[in-house]
Design a protein around this motif. Structure first.
Motif, PDB file in Angstrom:
ATOM      1  N   LEU A   1      19.195   8.811  35.768  1.00 19.82           N
ATOM      2  CA  LEU A   1      19.014  10.340  35.230  1.00 19.82           C
ATOM      3  C   LEU A   1      20.356  10.529  34.068  1.00 19.82           C
ATOM      4  CD1 LEU A   1      18.308  13.357  35.913  1.00 19.82           C
ATOM      5  CD2 LEU A   1      20.209  13.185  37.552  1.00 19.82           C
ATOM      6  N   ALA A   2      21.211   9.479  34.093  1.00 20.34           N
ATOM      7  CA  ALA A   2      22.381   9.624  32.920  1.00 20.34           C
ATOM      8  C   ALA A   2      21.707   9.386  31.585  1.00 20.34           C
ATOM      9  CB  ALA A   2      23.297   8.562  33.109  1.00 20.34           C
ATOM     10  N   LEU A   3      20.730   8.560  31.536  1.00 24.56           N
ATOM     11  CA  LEU A   3      20.012   8.314  30.310  1.00 24.56           C
ATOM     12  C   LEU A   3      18.836   8.993  30.185  1.00 24.56           C
ATOM     13  CD1 LEU A   3      20.517   4.247  30.601  1.00 24.56           C
ATOM     14  CD2 LEU A   3      21.937   6.263  29.822  1.00 24.56           C
ATOM     15  N   GLY A   4      18.525  10.122  30.701  1.00 24.92           N
ATOM     16  CA  GLY A   4      17.317  10.925  30.483  1.00 24.92           C
ATOM     17  C   GLY A   4      16.216  10.622  31.222  1.00 24.92           C
ATOM     18  N   GLY A   5      16.227   9.848  32.272  1.00 26.38           N
ATOM     19  CA  GLY A   5      15.022   9.325  32.932  1.00 26.38           C
ATOM     20  C   GLY A   5      14.449  10.580  33.584  1.00 26.38           C
ATOM     21  N   VAL A   6      14.025  11.661  33.371  1.00 27.00           N
ATOM     22  CA  VAL A   6      13.589  12.960  33.800  1.00 27.00           C
ATOM     23  C   VAL A   6      12.937  13.619  32.696  1.00 27.00           C
ATOM     24  CG1 VAL A   6      15.639  14.057  33.458  1.00 27.00           C
ATOM     25  CG2 VAL A   6      13.884  14.614  35.184  1.00 27.00           C
ATOM     26  N   GLU A   7      11.941  14.261  32.938  1.00 22.32           N
ATOM     27  CA  GLU A   7      11.176  15.121  31.848  1.00 22.32           C
ATOM     28  C   GLU A   7      11.575  16.391  31.882  1.00 22.32           C
ATOM     29  OE1 GLU A   7       6.892  15.032  32.987  1.00 22.32           O
ATOM     30  OE2 GLU A   7       6.641  13.263  31.570  1.00 22.32           O
ATOM     31  N   VAL A   8      11.987  16.896  30.534  1.00 17.02           N
ATOM     32  CA  VAL A   8      12.558  18.285  30.327  1.00 17.02           C
ATOM     33  C   VAL A   8      11.940  18.661  29.164  1.00 17.02           C
ATOM     34  CG1 VAL A   8      14.796  17.556  31.139  1.00 17.02           C
ATOM     35  CG2 VAL A   8      14.250  17.415  28.625  1.00 17.02           C
ATOM     36  N   SER A   9      11.814  20.164  29.119  1.00 18.45           N
ATOM     37  CA  SER A   9      11.313  20.762  27.854  1.00 18.45           C
ATOM     38  C   SER A   9      12.379  21.041  26.689  1.00 18.45           C
ATOM     39  CB  SER A   9      10.425  22.134  28.292  1.00 18.45           C
ATOM     40  OG  SER A   9      11.694  23.108  28.723  1.00 18.45           O
ATOM     41  N   LEU A  10      11.814  21.238  25.504  1.00 20.44           N
ATOM     42  CA  LEU A  10      13.024  21.688  24.516  1.00 20.44           C
ATOM     43  C   LEU A  10      13.350  23.302  24.795  1.00 20.44           C
ATOM     44  CD1 LEU A  10      14.141  21.113  21.714  1.00 20.44           C
ATOM     45  CD2 LEU A  10      11.984  22.356  20.761  1.00 20.44           C
ATOM     46  N   TRP A  11      12.727  24.052  25.762  1.00 23.05           N
ATOM     47  CA  TRP A  11      13.102  25.251  25.993  1.00 23.05           C
ATOM     48  C   TRP A  11      14.548  25.184  26.824  1.00 23.05           C
ATOM     49  CZ3 TRP A  11      12.960  30.033  24.506  1.00 23.05           C
ATOM     50  CH2 TRP A  11      13.336  30.915  25.381  1.00 23.05           C
ATOM     51  N   GLN A  12      14.224  24.170  27.975  1.00 23.77           N
ATOM     52  CA  GLN A  12      15.056  23.999  28.691  1.00 23.77           C
ATOM     53  C   GLN A  12      16.265  23.569  28.322  1.00 23.77           C
ATOM     54  OE1 GLN A  12      13.218  21.412  31.569  1.00 23.77           O
ATOM     55  NE2 GLN A  12      12.114  23.339  32.629  1.00 23.77           N
ATOM     56  N   LEU A  13      16.324  22.297  27.435  1.00 23.86           N
ATOM     57  CA  LEU A  13      17.451  21.881  26.718  1.00 23.86           C
ATOM     58  C   LEU A  13      18.163  22.919  25.941  1.00 23.86           C
ATOM     59  CD1 LEU A  13      16.230  18.414  25.425  1.00 23.86           C
ATOM     60  CD2 LEU A  13      18.106  18.833  26.962  1.00 23.86           C
ATOM     61  N   SER A  14      17.581  23.747  25.055  1.00 23.33           N
ATOM     62  CA  SER A  14      17.893  24.740  24.249  1.00 23.33           C
ATOM     63  C   SER A  14      19.108  25.811  25.057  1.00 23.33           C
ATOM     64  CB  SER A  14      17.106  25.340  23.198  1.00 23.33           C
ATOM     65  OG  SER A  14      16.242  24.498  22.628  1.00 23.33           O
ATOM     66  N   GLN A  15      18.547  26.446  25.929  1.00 23.14           N
ATOM     67  CA  GLN A  15      19.284  27.206  27.000  1.00 23.14           C
ATOM     68  C   GLN A  15      20.556  26.597  27.370  1.00 23.14           C
ATOM     69  OE1 GLN A  15      17.047  30.513  28.617  1.00 23.14           O
ATOM     70  NE2 GLN A  15      15.419  29.043  29.245  1.00 23.14           N
ATOM     71  N   ALA A  16      20.123  25.168  27.866  1.00 27.42           N
ATOM     72  CA  ALA A  16      21.415  24.275  28.452  1.00 27.42           C
ATOM     73  C   ALA A  16      22.399  24.347  27.532  1.00 27.42           C
ATOM     74  CB  ALA A  16      20.925  23.145  29.283  1.00 27.42           C
ATOM     75  N   TYR A  17      22.131  23.899  26.542  1.00 26.07           N
ATOM     76  CA  TYR A  17      23.311  23.640  25.250  1.00 26.07           C
ATOM     77  C   TYR A  17      23.820  24.969  24.784  1.00 26.07           C
ATOM     78  CZ  TYR A  17      22.653  18.679  24.268  1.00 26.07           C
ATOM     79  OH  TYR A  17      22.768  17.271  24.315  1.00 26.07           O
ATOM     80  N   ARG A  18      22.986  26.019  24.902  1.00 28.83           N
ATOM     81  CA  ARG A  18      23.727  27.306  24.738  1.00 28.83           C
ATOM     82  C   ARG A  18      24.738  27.688  25.391  1.00 28.83           C
ATOM     83  NH1 ARG A  18      21.703  32.348  26.748  1.00 28.83           N
ATOM     84  NH2 ARG A  18      22.968  33.962  25.978  1.00 28.83           N
TER      85      ARG A  18
ATOM     86  N   TRP B   1      26.001  30.359  31.891  1.00 33.56           N
ATOM     87  CA  TRP B   1      24.538  30.260  31.637  1.00 33.56           C
ATOM     88  C   TRP B   1      23.880  31.427  31.789  1.00 33.56           C
ATOM     89  CZ3 TRP B   1      19.898  31.263  34.076  1.00 33.56           C
ATOM     90  CH2 TRP B   1      18.894  30.857  33.157  1.00 33.56           C
ATOM     91  N   THR B   2      23.056  32.174  30.755  1.00 31.61           N
ATOM     92  CA  THR B   2      22.330  33.208  31.209  1.00 31.61           C
ATOM     93  C   THR B   2      20.841  32.730  30.344  1.00 31.61           C
ATOM     94  OG1 THR B   2      22.724  34.211  28.742  1.00 31.61           O
ATOM     95  CG2 THR B   2      24.051  34.911  30.911  1.00 31.61           C
ATOM     96  N   PRO B   3      19.938  33.455  30.894  1.00 26.39           N
ATOM     97  CA  PRO B   3      18.441  33.317  30.446  1.00 26.39           C
ATOM     98  C   PRO B   3      18.205  33.775  29.133  1.00 26.39           C
ATOM     99  CG  PRO B   3      18.345  34.789  32.128  1.00 26.39           C
ATOM    100  CD  PRO B   3      19.843  34.436  32.055  1.00 26.39           C
ATOM    101  N   ALA B   4      17.349  32.924  28.155  1.00 31.70           N
ATOM    102  CA  ALA B   4      17.197  33.655  27.049  1.00 31.70           C
ATOM    103  C   ALA B   4      16.779  35.181  26.811  1.00 31.70           C
ATOM    104  CB  ALA B   4      16.267  32.576  26.211  1.00 31.70           C
ATOM    105  N   CYS B   5      17.071  35.770  25.889  1.00 30.85           N
ATOM    106  CA  CYS B   5      16.453  37.169  25.704  1.00 30.85           C
ATOM    107  C   CYS B   5      15.279  37.105  24.701  1.00 30.85           C
ATOM    108  CB  CYS B   5      17.649  38.113  25.163  1.00 30.85           C
ATOM    109  SG  CYS B   5      17.066  39.782  25.125  1.00 30.85           S
TER     110      CYS B   5
ATOM    111  N   HIS C   1      21.800  40.502  31.149  1.00 28.82           N
ATOM    112  CA  HIS C   1      21.753  39.442  32.195  1.00 28.82           C
ATOM    113  C   HIS C   1      23.197  39.110  32.617  1.00 28.82           C
ATOM    114  CE1 HIS C   1      17.530  38.804  31.658  1.00 28.82           C
ATOM    115  NE2 HIS C   1      17.718  38.083  30.320  1.00 28.82           N
ATOM    116  N   GLN C   2      23.324  38.591  33.827  1.00 23.13           N
ATOM    117  CA  GLN C   2      24.653  38.638  34.469  1.00 23.13           C
ATOM    118  C   GLN C   2      24.794  36.901  34.334  1.00 23.13           C
ATOM    119  OE1 GLN C   2      26.825  40.791  35.813  1.00 23.13           O
ATOM    120  NE2 GLN C   2      28.325  38.913  35.767  1.00 23.13           N
ATOM    121  N   ALA C   3      25.983  36.659  33.481  1.00 28.60           N
ATOM    122  CA  ALA C   3      26.366  35.192  33.288  1.00 28.60           C
ATOM    123  C   ALA C   3      26.533  34.402  34.519  1.00 28.60           C
ATOM    124  CB  ALA C   3      27.348  35.178  32.237  1.00 28.60           C
TER     125      ALA C   3
END
Length: 705
Positions: free
Chosen positions: A437-454, A462-466, A474-476
């Motif tokens: 899991l440390a090396l990304g041994g899991v499938e993610v989406s660009l949408w999920q990644l972008s929100q997490a980096y935000r 963390w808040t969901p995208a608008c 949205h409550q953080a």
């Protein structure tokens, strides 16, 4: 005799005419508002048209058009063909009715008596409507009464306008706007007499054959322009009818993936979205340009998401390149292997738990880890080892083995829980993912990644995208402390720290403050570059829809150049400043002893600071280096025993006392020794702490007699 009876019945009905009609009657404004386009309209944040997408598949209707938006030629031909005394009657053309009665009296073919008002009654669904076959006199009477009521409530202009917007033309096409944009690929105001003649010719029987429509349209056209050259438009008519299944002209397709996705979530006819049209177009152009540069490396597609950090609004959303072989596939939402993009969250968690600091020394050496599924042996991207390395350099330069060692200390369950809270889909138990899991041994989406980096950009909040231009409330959710995320921001923006892997002059470096991380999945199937500035978070994916490998393309050469240029565009007129150091973080000069990294200014969580770094913060447990896990040996009785001994060795013991155990029998306390096999079959070899007998490592081998 039958004709006289019919005439008598008609005259009787006329005498019995009753104008009153007590049922509710819709207003023109109600009909106009309730007549929905078959398209959902997606606007950008300033109200500009961004995307039109089909949501109704039983019929195709465009916008409601005013009379001044419709060709005068079409309106003239319509009245000439369907209702020549439209402006003179009050809903029923009595001249036409009497003419039809006279024809009936003499056994001639009945003339059409339905006015536009009477036809509009049917289009509005008033009364019993028309069933299959000829309309009964009772139904005709009802239609006539409703037409008179319509004329009392609506103006002539409203009746004519409603008719042309509700009338069915060809196939699924309803209304003049859809007809003009599909068949003639132009606005309804631009139709000439020849084109309008074909449109009006469709009204009596929309699905008539080409030959019938050509003959009928010629009669109509010459009815108002006797010298019309019908043959000159024969080919154009054929081409127009062939377009009946094509997309409508003039509908922009600037955000097809965004339109489908947000349109399904916001189920309104018009969506004023958060996208900025200019930025969307610029991102599409940048993707196209860079894919041309990568076309010889078997790279076919890319996707980009741009988010505003504070508001969470989506500024740009490009799901695929326009030139892709799978241009309709939304790669923003597609699940792909994460590569190294999850490492910042792991290090942030380790900092928050005070297991390591940015100055901690981690071992970038060959390692193997026991898991429920066997040994896990991670490798670096370049298959080289750097030895002892600081956590700052390990994260910034994206070294794999130190990240796995950090996860071993943080524990998979804790890291998995954090990722789930940040929106990643990790539905299985922790042992399914393991240390990979440390090396990304899991499938993610660009949408999920972008929100997490935000969330990293927003100090762990963390808040969901608008999705909409009006903003969201949205409550953080605080998922990481601001102190730990600030350290990660600081590391990901450190161009010197990442120079070990990427050099000083890479696309990850910008002339303004930014923090970024790349990732490359197994066999170069996916490239990622995700990062943020003071104002924006930008996520980029590069790869192939079918999952095929790219040719020698890594995150820094595939996705990073796109990320760099998108960031440059976003900051063409606005600066990006480094985040303010939060309370609870202290910075001081450090120096290393017996290590190559130079003295520098380093930052710590308060209470973990050190001026001199002498030893590793995470102890590297001893590991069995020989024999090789899973090895198979064959015993040969003809070879001397001394020539068939198996070498046992351990690494990383330093001063730690150890003891070897084979199938529960203690055999040696030496770090290196040679064992003469006296057991056969499958053997379990354990490396134990000599004092506590704690298992430090385990492997299995087999010896066949």
């Amino acid at each position: 005799m039958r004709s006289l009876s019919r005439l008598f019945l008609i005259m009787s009905l006329l005498v019995a005419w009753t104008a009153a009609w007590g049922e509710p009657f819709p207003s023109f404004e109600q009909v106009q508002q309730q007549t929905q386009s078959s398209d959902q309209i997606i606007l950008d944040r300033s109200g500009q048209l961004l995307q039109r997408q089909r949501t109704q598949w039983l019929w195709q209707r465009g916008d409601w058009l005013r009379l001044d938006q419709i060709s005068p030629a079409l309106l003239r031909l319509l009245l000439h063909a369907e209702d020549q005394r439209f402006y003179e009657h009050a809903g029923v053309d009595w001249y036409a009715v009497l003419g039809s009665a006279w024809s009936s009296l003499w056994g001639q073919r009945l003339r059409g008596t339905s006015t536009l008002s009477m036809q509009l009654v049917d289009l509005l669904g008033l009364g019993s409507g028309r069933r299959n076959g000829p309309r009964s006199l009772t139904a005709k009477w009802e239609q006539a009464r409703l037409a008179q009521q319509l004329e009392k409530r609506w103006t002539k202009a409203q009746i004519l306008e409603a008719y042309v917007n509700l009338a069915p033309f060809k196939g699924e096409l309803v209304g003049v706007d859809a007809m003009a944009r599909v068949l003639w690929q132009k606005e309804a105001r631009a139709l000439n007499y020849a084109e309008s003649a074909l449109a009006v010719a469709m009204l009596p029987s929309p699905n008539a054959s080409l030959s019938v429509l050509k003959a009928r349209s010629c009669v109509l056209w010459r009815g108002v322009q006797p010298q019309a050259d019908c043959e000159a438009y024969a080919w154009s008519y054929q081409q127009a009818l062939a377009r009946s299944g094509q997309p409508a002209w003039g509908n922009p397709q600037l955000a097809p993936h965004w339109g489908r996705w947000v349109g399904a979530l916001v189920k309104t006819p018009i969506v004023k979205s958060s996208i900025d049209k200019t930025t969307q177009q610029q991102v599409q152009a940048l993707i196209h340009k860079h894919l041309l540069d990568l076309r010889h490396s078997h790279v076919q597609d890319a996707a980009v998401v741009v988010l505003e950090n504070i508001s969470g609004q989506v500024v740009a959303y490009v799901g695929a390149s326009a030139v892709s072989t799978a241009s309709q596939y939304d790669h923003v939402q597609a699940l792909r292997q994460a590569g190294s993009t999850l490492k910042p969250f792991l290090y942030a968690l380790a900092f928050a738990q005070k297991r390591i600091t940015p100055a901690s020394l981690l071992a970038d050496t060959a390692a193997q880890f026991s898991t429920p599924y066997g040994l896990y042996i991670p490798q670096n991207y370049d298959e080289q080892f750097m030895g002892w390395i600081s956590a700052r350099v390990a994260l910034a330069s994206s070294l794999n083995i130190p990240a796995v060692r950090v996860l071993a200390q943080v524990e998979v369950a804790s890291f998995q829980r954090l990722l789930q809270q940040m929106g990643f889909s990790l539905p299985y138990a922790e042992d399914y993912y393991g240390l990979g899991l440390a090396l990304g041994g899991v499938e993610v989406s660009l949408w999920q990644l972008s929100q997490a980096y935000r969330a990293l950009a927003n100090n762990g909040q963390w808040t969901p995208a608008c999705l909409q231009a009006d903003g969201c409330a949205h409550q953080a959710k605080p998922l990481l402390p601001a102190t730990a995320t600030w350290l990660v921001q600081h590391i990901l923006s450190d161009n010197m720290a990442r120079a070990l892997t990427f050099g000083l002059d890479s696309p990850l470096h910008t002339p303004f403050w930014s923090a970024v991380k790349t990732g490359t999945s197994k066999d170069m199937r996916d490239n990622w570059a995700v990062g943020f500035s003071q104002h924006y978070t930008v996520g980029v994916w590069v790869g192939n829809t079918d999952g095929s490998a790219m040719h020698d393309v890594s995150g820094v050469s595939g996705a990073a150049p796109i990320w760099h240029e998108v960031m440059q565009w976003l900051h063409r007129d606005v600066a990006s400043e480094a985040p303010v150091m939060p309370a609870g973080v202290v910075c001081q000069t450090i120096q290393y002893r017996h290590h190559d990294e130079p003295s520098r200014q380093e930052c710590f969580l308060q209470g973990t600071e050190q001026a001199v770094i002498e030893s590793v913060m995470i102890a590297t447990p001893p590991r069995i280096s020989a024999p090789t896990a899973g090895a198979h040996y064959a015993w040969d009785p003809d070879i001397p025993v001394t020539q068939q001994r198996i070498r046992f060795a351990v690494k990383g013991v330093e001063a730690l006392p150890i003891v070897w155990r084979i199938n529960q029998r203690l055999v040696s306390h030496d770090a290196i020794f040679y064992w003469e096999p006296n057991q056969f079959g499958r053997l379990q070899i354990d490396l134990l702490h000599a004092d506590t007998h704690q298992i430090l490592d385990t492997i299995f081998i087999s010896i066949q007699e």
